[in-house]
Design an enzyme around this catalytic site. Structure first.
Site, PDB file in Angstrom:
ATOM      1  N   ASN A 167     -45.844 -10.212 -45.154  1.00 10.74           N
ATOM      2  CA  ASN A 167     -46.649  -9.094 -44.663  1.00 10.74           C
ATOM      3  C   ASN A 167     -45.976  -7.733 -44.759  1.00 10.74           C
ATOM      4  OD1 ASN A 167     -48.683 -10.963 -43.869  1.00 10.74           O
ATOM      5  ND2 ASN A 167     -47.443 -11.468 -42.077  1.00 10.74           N
ATOM      6  N   THR A 168     -44.770  -7.677 -45.317  1.00 17.57           N
ATOM      7  CA  THR A 168     -44.110  -6.416 -45.620  1.00 17.57           C
ATOM      8  C   THR A 168     -43.983  -6.323 -47.133  1.00 17.57           C
ATOM      9  OG1 THR A 168     -42.875  -6.337 -43.535  1.00 17.57           O
ATOM     10  CG2 THR A 168     -41.981  -5.071 -45.380  1.00 17.57           C
ATOM     11  N   ASN A 209     -51.599 -14.617 -39.879  1.00 14.37           N
ATOM     12  CA  ASN A 209     -51.234 -13.305 -39.360  1.00 14.37           C
ATOM     13  C   ASN A 209     -50.764 -12.402 -40.488  1.00 14.37           C
ATOM     14  OD1 ASN A 209     -48.226 -12.234 -39.031  1.00 14.37           O
ATOM     15  ND2 ASN A 209     -48.140 -14.476 -39.100  1.00 14.37           N
ATOM     16  N   LYS A 229     -41.890 -10.742 -29.893  1.00 20.32           N
ATOM     17  CA  LYS A 229     -41.386  -9.814 -30.904  1.00 20.32           C
ATOM     18  C   LYS A 229     -40.375  -8.811 -30.348  1.00 20.32           C
ATOM     19  CE  LYS A 229     -45.501  -9.860 -33.857  1.00 20.32           C
ATOM     20  NZ  LYS A 229     -44.790 -10.222 -35.102  1.00 20.32           N
ATOM     21  N   PHE A 286     -44.496  -6.771 -39.034  1.00 22.01           N
ATOM     22  CA  PHE A 286     -43.300  -6.376 -38.277  1.00 22.01           C
ATOM     23  C   PHE A 286     -43.606  -5.273 -37.263  1.00 22.01           C
ATOM     24  CE2 PHE A 286     -39.872  -7.651 -41.658  1.00 22.01           C
ATOM     25  CZ  PHE A 286     -40.184  -8.972 -41.465  1.00 22.01           C
ATOM     26  N   MET A 309     -49.277  -9.281 -39.339  1.00 20.67           N
ATOM     27  CA  MET A 309     -48.865  -8.305 -38.335  1.00 20.67           C
ATOM     28  C   MET A 309     -48.082  -7.143 -38.941  1.00 20.67           C
ATOM     29  SD  MET A 309     -50.240  -9.834 -35.764  1.00 20.67           S
ATOM     30  CE  MET A 309     -49.624  -9.074 -34.268  1.00 20.67           C
ATOM     31  N   LYS A 328     -33.792 -16.870 -43.145  1.00 23.73           N
ATOM     32  CA  LYS A 328     -35.110 -17.499 -43.057  1.00 23.73           C
ATOM     33  C   LYS A 328     -35.823 -17.350 -44.392  1.00 23.73           C
ATOM     34  CE  LYS A 328     -39.086 -17.931 -39.995  1.00 23.73           C
ATOM     35  NZ  LYS A 328     -39.654 -17.529 -38.690  1.00 23.73           N
ATOM     36  N   GLY A 354     -45.432 -26.211 -38.442  1.00 17.44           N
ATOM     37  CA  GLY A 354     -46.362 -27.301 -38.196  1.00 17.44           C
ATOM     38  C   GLY A 354     -45.859 -28.410 -37.308  1.00 17.44           C
ATOM     39  N   SER A 401     -39.355 -23.168 -42.366  1.00 15.29           N
ATOM     40  CA  SER A 401     -39.557 -22.016 -43.211  1.00 15.29           C
ATOM     41  C   SER A 401     -40.412 -20.987 -42.492  1.00 15.29           C
ATOM     42  CB  SER A 401     -40.261 -22.431 -44.503  1.00 15.29           C
ATOM     43  OG  SER A 401     -41.574 -22.891 -44.198  1.00 15.29           O
ATOM     44  N   ASN A 402     -40.658 -19.877 -43.194  1.00 15.46           N
ATOM     45  CA  ASN A 402     -41.599 -18.874 -42.733  1.00 15.46           C
ATOM     46  C   ASN A 402     -43.020 -19.349 -43.021  1.00 15.46           C
ATOM     47  OD1 ASN A 402     -42.625 -16.283 -41.877  1.00 15.46           O
ATOM     48  ND2 ASN A 402     -40.696 -15.373 -42.545  1.00 15.46           N
ATOM     49  N   THR A 403     -43.991 -18.479 -42.814  1.00 14.63           N
ATOM     50  CA  THR A 403     -45.381 -18.818 -43.092  1.00 14.63           C
ATOM     51  C   THR A 403     -45.628 -18.902 -44.597  1.00 14.63           C
ATOM     52  OG1 THR A 403     -45.944 -16.467 -42.990  1.00 14.63           O
ATOM     53  CG2 THR A 403     -46.221 -17.763 -40.975  1.00 14.63           C
ATOM     54  N   GLY A 420     -48.982 -23.397 -38.805  1.00 12.23           N
ATOM     55  CA  GLY A 420     -49.677 -24.485 -38.142  1.00 12.23           C
ATOM     56  C   GLY A 420     -49.642 -25.778 -38.936  1.00 12.23           C
ATOM     57  N   SER A 467     -41.080 -12.843 -44.821  1.00 11.67           N
ATOM     58  CA  SER A 467     -42.422 -12.560 -44.331  1.00 11.67           C
ATOM     59  C   SER A 467     -43.283 -12.057 -45.489  1.00 11.67           C
ATOM     60  CB  SER A 467     -42.380 -11.482 -43.240  1.00 11.67           C
ATOM     61  OG  SER A 467     -43.687 -11.028 -42.938  1.00 11.67           O
TER      62      SER A 467
END
Length: 367
Positions: A185-186, A118, A73, A122, A120, A226, A305, A254-256, A276, A183
């Site tokens: 997560n934001t 995750n 990161k 950022f 996280m 992304k 993956g 791609s992203n998650t 994954g 993401s």
């Protein structure tokens, strides 16, 4: 064997994020010890072969396997990762101001599903410290992409200011840049993937890249976007139209994912982005769609993956020019990079391709 039999069991007994930091810090420290870089290269380096070389955006890639954003990161272990056989790597996501990210725990292993979740948020040291880290590894041996995002407290209507700030501070250090708008997560970040928000943001990014190019000279540096895998057909179509119209250089797919389909592990209900093996087919299908929508004219980096050479090859044949790994590295260890490259050479030879570029998008030509 060393990783699978000794290091992995030790790391998997630790909290996932503590193991993450131990790995990054260890790789950083090891790369400062005389002789260790050569040792790592001898153990894990990939023999260069013309069959796997390519040039995109004026950048030479010795092989198509890269490290995805999120592992390093803060660009702390670039020198170490450079010696593990990667053809390129991403650092970040970085934001203008340092931020702690979301509350702990926020990283979870799902071994039964060969996956990670995750949230996280950022967490990173900010652009000034990252600049210092990248300056210390100016003589790196592989291309480095800087993945940029906005701070959590920055409202979407001012997001472009954060992306501009990242480019301004880090322009001289990155070989190319990745705009992270996907993401999960934001809060509200994924809203930037749509409509006028996306158009306005990419226009600002392109403008800043042009300004920095005029200031610093040299070859113009590419920008990629992304995107998320959790998009409907109409959403993907409109997004691609906006991305192409903006003039950016490529797409990372791609992203998650926020999907939890098919998971069995007890952590399956944790909030965050899933990566994954559950993402393998989803990301490959997205690459197929993107390649068709762009008529093969916009380079794609495939991510999601990739655990085997066949996974990587499927993404390349679907339309990806390069491929990234992250979760597979956690489960398989650094020898995976060599196995992927050796396997790709065998698959290319089997299908009669002399170079990796000939295989890009080949699944569409065979339809």
């Amino acid at each position: 064997m060393l990783y699978r039999n000794m290091l992995k069991p030790l790391l998997f007994r630790m909290d996932a994020e503590k193991a993450h930091h131990l790995t990054i810090d260890g790789l950083h420290t090891a790369s400062t010890i005389p002789g260790v870089n050569s040792l790592l290269e001898g153990l894990y380096g990939v023999k260069q072969t013309a069959a796997l070389e390519s040039t995109l955006w004026g950048i030479h890639f010795a092989n198509p396997i890269g490290l995805a954003a999120g592992l390093d990161k803060n660009a702390k272990a670039v020198a170490g990762f450079s010696n593990l056989g990667f053809g390129f790597m991403e650092v970040g996501t970085v934001t203008p101001k340092p931020q702690a990210g979301n509350e702990l725990p926020r990283l979870f292993r799902l071994p039964e599903d060969t996956a990670l979740i995750n949230r996280m948020g950022f967490n990173n040291v900010g652009i000034d410290v990252m600049a210092k880290h990248l300056e210390q590894t100016a003589k790196r041996t592989i291309p480095v992409a800087v993945n940029i995002g906005k701070n959590k407290l920055t409202p979407n209507e001012h997001a472009e200011d954060d992306y501009r700030a990242c480019i301004t501070r880090l322009y001289t250090y990155g070989d190319f840049f990745v705009v992270n708008i996907s993401s999960p997560n934001t809060p509200d970040l994924r809203s930037l993937q749509h409509g006028d928000d996306l158009s306005r943001l990419l226009a600002a990014v392109q403008d800043e890249m042009k300004l920095q190019h005029q200031k610093h000279g040299g070859a113009a540096k590419p920008v990629l976007v992304k995107i998320a895998p959790d998009l409907g057909t109409d959403e993907i179509t409109y997004m691609v139209q906006t991305i192409v119209a903006s003039g950016v250089s490529g797409i990372i797919a791609s992203n998650t994912t926020i999907s939890r389909e098919g998971l069995t592990h007890r952590h399956k209900g944790e909030a965050g982005g899933l990566s994954g093996k559950p993402l393998t087919e989803r990301s490959t299908q997205l690459i197929h769609t993107l390649y068709e929508l762009t008529e093969g004219k916009m380079p794609i980096i495939g991510s999601g993956g990739v655990f085997t050479a066949q996974h990587a090859y499927d993404k390349i044949c679907a339309g990806a020019s390069l491929v990234e790994i992250y979760t597979a590295l956690i489960y398989e260890g650094p020898s995976l990079v060599r196995r992927l490259n050796e396997g790709l050479q065998q698959l290319l030879h089997k299908d009669g391709f002399a170079n990796i570029t000939e295989a890009v998008g080949s699944a569409h030509r065979h339809r």
